[in-house]
Design a protein around this motif. Sequence first.
Motif, PDB file in Angstrom:
ATOM      1  N   PHE A  97      10.365  12.239  20.009  1.00 16.53           N
ATOM      2  CA  PHE A  97       9.720  12.405  18.699  1.00 16.53           C
ATOM      3  C   PHE A  97       9.357  11.036  18.149  1.00 16.53           C
ATOM      4  N   THR A  98       8.428  11.020  17.230  1.00 20.08           N
ATOM      5  CA  THR A  98       8.071   9.797  16.527  1.00 20.08           C
ATOM      6  C   THR A  98       8.366   9.993  15.043  1.00 20.08           C
ATOM      7  N   PHE A  99       8.229   8.927  14.291  1.00 21.89           N
ATOM      8  CA  PHE A  99       8.511   9.019  12.859  1.00 21.89           C
ATOM      9  C   PHE A  99       7.217   9.330  12.116  1.00 21.89           C
ATOM     10  N   PRO A 100       7.267  10.247  11.143  1.00 21.62           N
ATOM     11  CA  PRO A 100       6.052  10.556  10.372  1.00 21.62           C
ATOM     12  C   PRO A 100       5.569   9.325   9.608  1.00 21.62           C
ATOM     13  N   MET A 101       4.271   9.133   9.589  1.00 16.54           N
ATOM     14  CA  MET A 101       3.694   7.945   8.949  1.00 16.54           C
ATOM     15  C   MET A 101       3.994   7.940   7.452  1.00 16.54           C
ATOM     16  N   PRO A 102       4.685   6.884   6.963  1.00 15.60           N
ATOM     17  CA  PRO A 102       4.955   6.819   5.519  1.00 15.60           C
ATOM     18  C   PRO A 102       3.660   6.576   4.734  1.00 15.60           C
ATOM     19  N   HIS A 103       3.698   6.908   3.434  1.00 11.44           N
ATOM     20  CA  HIS A 103       2.575   6.638   2.532  1.00 11.44           C
ATOM     21  C   HIS A 103       2.866   5.347   1.764  1.00 11.44           C
ATOM     22  N   PHE A 104       1.829   4.497   1.652  1.00 10.45           N
ATOM     23  CA  PHE A 104       1.995   3.206   0.979  1.00 10.45           C
ATOM     24  C   PHE A 104       0.936   3.077  -0.119  1.00 10.45           C
ATOM     25  N   PRO A 105       1.201   2.229  -1.125  1.00 13.45           N
ATOM     26  CA  PRO A 105       0.188   1.964  -2.153  1.00 13.45           C
ATOM     27  C   PRO A 105      -1.081   1.368  -1.531  1.00 13.45           C
ATOM     28  N   SER A 106      -2.213   1.616  -2.152  1.00 10.72           N
ATOM     29  CA  SER A 106      -3.497   1.164  -1.612  1.00 10.72           C
ATOM     30  C   SER A 106      -3.615  -0.354  -1.599  1.00 10.72           C
ATOM     31  N   GLN A 107      -2.805  -1.072  -2.383  1.00  9.44           N
ATOM     32  CA  GLN A 107      -2.870  -2.539  -2.421  1.00  9.44           C
ATOM     33  C   GLN A 107      -2.139  -3.178  -1.237  1.00  9.44           C
ATOM     34  N   PHE A 108      -1.536  -2.360  -0.379  1.00 11.17           N
ATOM     35  CA  PHE A 108      -0.764  -2.886   0.752  1.00 11.17           C
ATOM     36  C   PHE A 108      -1.609  -2.889   2.029  1.00 11.17           C
ATOM     37  N   GLN A 109      -1.569  -4.018   2.751  1.00 10.79           N
ATOM     38  CA  GLN A 109      -2.048  -4.034   4.138  1.00 10.79           C
ATOM     39  C   GLN A 109      -0.851  -3.691   5.041  1.00 10.79           C
ATOM     40  N   VAL A 110      -0.986  -2.634   5.822  1.00  5.26           N
ATOM     41  CA  VAL A 110       0.129  -2.170   6.672  1.00  5.26           C
ATOM     42  C   VAL A 110      -0.311  -2.240   8.130  1.00  5.26           C
TER      43      VAL A 110
ATOM     44  N   ILE B 205       4.240  -5.411   6.052  1.00  2.00           N
ATOM     45  CA  ILE B 205       3.436  -5.074   4.868  1.00  2.00           C
ATOM     46  C   ILE B 205       3.035  -6.372   4.160  1.00  2.00           C
ATOM     47  N   ILE B 206       1.751  -6.461   3.756  1.00  2.00           N
ATOM     48  CA  ILE B 206       1.260  -7.622   2.989  1.00  2.00           C
ATOM     49  C   ILE B 206       0.571  -7.100   1.731  1.00  2.00           C
ATOM     50  N   PRO B 207       1.187  -7.287   0.539  1.00  2.00           N
ATOM     51  CA  PRO B 207       0.540  -6.865  -0.719  1.00  2.00           C
ATOM     52  C   PRO B 207      -0.594  -7.825  -1.082  1.00  2.00           C
ATOM     53  N   ASP B 208      -1.700  -7.276  -1.574  1.00  2.00           N
ATOM     54  CA  ASP B 208      -2.856  -8.110  -1.934  1.00  2.00           C
ATOM     55  C   ASP B 208      -2.798  -8.605  -3.385  1.00  2.00           C
ATOM     56  N   ALA B 209      -2.070  -7.909  -4.239  1.00  2.81           N
ATOM     57  CA  ALA B 209      -2.077  -8.264  -5.665  1.00  2.81           C
ATOM     58  C   ALA B 209      -0.670  -8.144  -6.230  1.00  2.81           C
ATOM     59  N   LYS B 210      -0.469  -8.842  -7.358  1.00  2.00           N
ATOM     60  CA  LYS B 210       0.857  -8.799  -7.974  1.00  2.00           C
ATOM     61  C   LYS B 210       1.082  -7.438  -8.630  1.00  2.00           C
ATOM     62  N   GLY B 211       2.367  -7.142  -8.875  1.00  4.28           N
ATOM     63  CA  GLY B 211       2.711  -5.880  -9.509  1.00  4.28           C
ATOM     64  C   GLY B 211       4.104  -5.434  -9.113  1.00  4.28           C
ATOM     65  N   ASP B 212       4.579  -4.384  -9.782  1.00  5.68           N
ATOM     66  CA  ASP B 212       5.882  -3.789  -9.486  1.00  5.68           C
ATOM     67  C   ASP B 212       5.611  -2.444  -8.812  1.00  5.68           C
ATOM     68  N   TYR B 213       5.792  -2.394  -7.513  1.00  7.46           N
ATOM     69  CA  TYR B 213       5.377  -1.228  -6.730  1.00  7.46           C
ATOM     70  C   TYR B 213       6.579  -0.364  -6.357  1.00  7.46           C
ATOM     71  N   LYS B 214       6.360   0.945  -6.441  1.00  7.45           N
ATOM     72  CA  LYS B 214       7.352   1.913  -5.962  1.00  7.45           C
ATOM     73  C   LYS B 214       6.779   2.601  -4.724  1.00  7.45           C
ATOM     74  N   ILE B 215       7.451   2.456  -3.629  1.00 10.94           N
ATOM     75  CA  ILE B 215       6.991   3.070  -2.381  1.00 10.94           C
ATOM     76  C   ILE B 215       7.324   4.560  -2.417  1.00 10.94           C
ATOM     77  N   PRO B 216       6.350   5.426  -2.124  1.00 15.97           N
ATOM     78  CA  PRO B 216       6.611   6.874  -2.129  1.00 15.97           C
ATOM     79  C   PRO B 216       7.787   7.243  -1.216  1.00 15.97           C
ATOM     80  N   PRO B 217       8.481   8.332  -1.517  1.00 18.76           N
ATOM     81  CA  PRO B 217       9.651   8.728  -0.715  1.00 18.76           C
ATOM     82  C   PRO B 217       9.311   8.825   0.773  1.00 18.76           C
ATOM     83  N   ILE B 218      10.188   8.273   1.599  1.00 18.51           N
ATOM     84  CA  ILE B 218      10.042   8.329   3.053  1.00 18.51           C
ATOM     85  C   ILE B 218      10.902   9.475   3.570  1.00 18.51           C
ATOM     86  N   LYS B 219      10.244  10.448   4.236  1.00 20.06           N
ATOM     87  CA  LYS B 219      10.934  11.676   4.652  1.00 20.06           C
ATOM     88  C   LYS B 219      10.988  11.780   6.172  1.00 20.06           C
ATOM     89  N   PHE B 220      12.074  12.380   6.641  1.00 17.63           N
ATOM     90  CA  PHE B 220      12.251  12.653   8.077  1.00 17.63           C
ATOM     91  C   PHE B 220      12.944  14.014   8.213  1.00 17.63           C
TER      92      PHE B 220
END
Length: 595
Positions: free
Chosen positions: A331-344, A370-385
């Motif tokens: 099995f593989t891990f489901p792709m997590p969701h990241f904020p649009s300001q992140f280069q993943v 992960i490389i964020p493009d802009a400043k800010g306080d980011y919350k990464i969406p829940p990572i589920k398995f």
Amino acid sequence: MRNTFVRNILILLIIPLALFAERRIEVSVDKTVTNLRTPINLTIEFTDFSDFPKYDYDFGDDFQVIGGPSQSSNFSWINGKTTSTKKLTYQIVARKTGKLTIPSFEMEFKGENYKTNNINITVNSQTQINQNKKNSNSNNARQKISEQVNEQLFVDPICEKSSVYLGESFVITYRLYTQVNIADYNITKISSIPGFMIEEQKQIKNPKVTTRIVNERKYKTVDLFNLILTPTETGKLEIPPQNVRVEVNTQRQNTDPFDSFFNMSRNKVINSIAPAKNINVLQLPTGEPESFTGAVGNFKLSVNLSNSEIEANQAVTLKIRVLGEGNLKNFTFPMPHFPSQFQVFEPKMKENIGVKNNKVVGDKIWEYVIIPDAKGDYKIPPIKFTYYDLKKRKYTTLKESNLRLKVKRNEHLVEERLKNLTRNEVELLNKDIRYLYLNESKLKSLDYSPVKDFRNWAFYFIGIFVIITFFIYRLYWHFILNNPLIVRRQKALTIAKKELDQLPSDTIKAFQKLSVIFNNYIADRLNLKGGEIFLREIVENYKKKKIDGELLIKIEFIWKDMEEKKFAPNLINKDKLEEMKNGILSLMEKLEKIK
């Protein structure tokens, strides 16, 4: 004259015997009473066949081939009658107990149909063979040793589960039970099993020897190797019998007092068969969550960031680890969701998987850069398995929700941006830069005339010379290729080598073909007429070419040897034929150097 007459009479006597030879096919086995652990040697014998018929041998669903086919042939001459025998030998093993039947074979050879008889086999469930030993007075010591060892040694497939779910990895351990001394063993590797994916087939290093009681008999046991399987389809599936070649130390049964005194012994190879194993594969329940990617077992999830606070355009690593027991390889891990300001970037995956207590255990790690493009306080969406829990018999979802990343303003944004450029971006930037050409150009005078320049005429003459040379070369090869005598002489060795590679498998036919090849080669090289040529004619032609005396002697020897063998083909075997073929090839390569 008299010798020629006798040879002709012999040929006339042999031809009718060969024409009226009766072809027949017989199938035999070395035992008709056996068990699931003992292989059966099945032999198919072809009498007076020039070659093996092309046939796909099917031994039915009740038997499996574990070895062969091995081929052998025999040629005999008894009371003026020639008989050739060819044999195919297979090793097969029964898949189940009871009264089974090896089906008959129907095949065609040169327009004639042949059919063999069925063979009935009785397969017992005991670990020993009982073929009316009480009524047997055989003195075959070798057979007695083999039967005795088969009673004292066997291999069993050990699996804790008889039912598994689709996608659930499980382990089969092949365990050796023995009451004799083992010198060595060799395991036949399984390439594929219908309905299963073979994850790993690993031989156990430094196996531990233990003692177990089976049917009131004490055995020493050793776990030989583990087989990790994952079912890919549902239903009742079978893991086929597995062959283990065991070399055992057996005592010589000899009445010689000197052998007994010195305790003479020898090693004997025994094919021990681990019986087939049936596994019932169940379908997973429906209604699986979106985050389910095929994991079956019992797992734990851990997620963390390498830093919780960074500057813009700096990299941070998200590490996801799944550990536990189950089908970790599948099995593989489901792709997590990241904020649009992140280069993943694509994750790097590591795994550490093994077998412990007959279970597949270990962990898998995914690392996202992960490389964020802009400043800010980011919350990464829940990572589920999500995995299917074998103990609870339901889907279980694990998640990590408390992931935050604080990104500060980067005071050296341009400098950092350049440092973190990707390789493609750097290459594109190099292409955008256009440099000034600083060196001086070479200028020509206004009075310069290309016609008066000798260097330009030199190029013209060189071009004309090349064209004339090319046409002369073409005319020369046109003359060569249209002269049949020259073409015949030049292609003699190429044609001979090609025909030597296509010699028939039958020894007599191959010798006859070999004689024709050598005859044609000599005729082509000397530009002689095809058909029968004579040794005297060959020698005279090569003497005119002032050939080396040793080569003449070798030509005479090979020619006379082949002439003698034409009237006594039964003296030719495969080794002799191969020796003659190599000698003729070597001679032809030396003659090729003579112009």
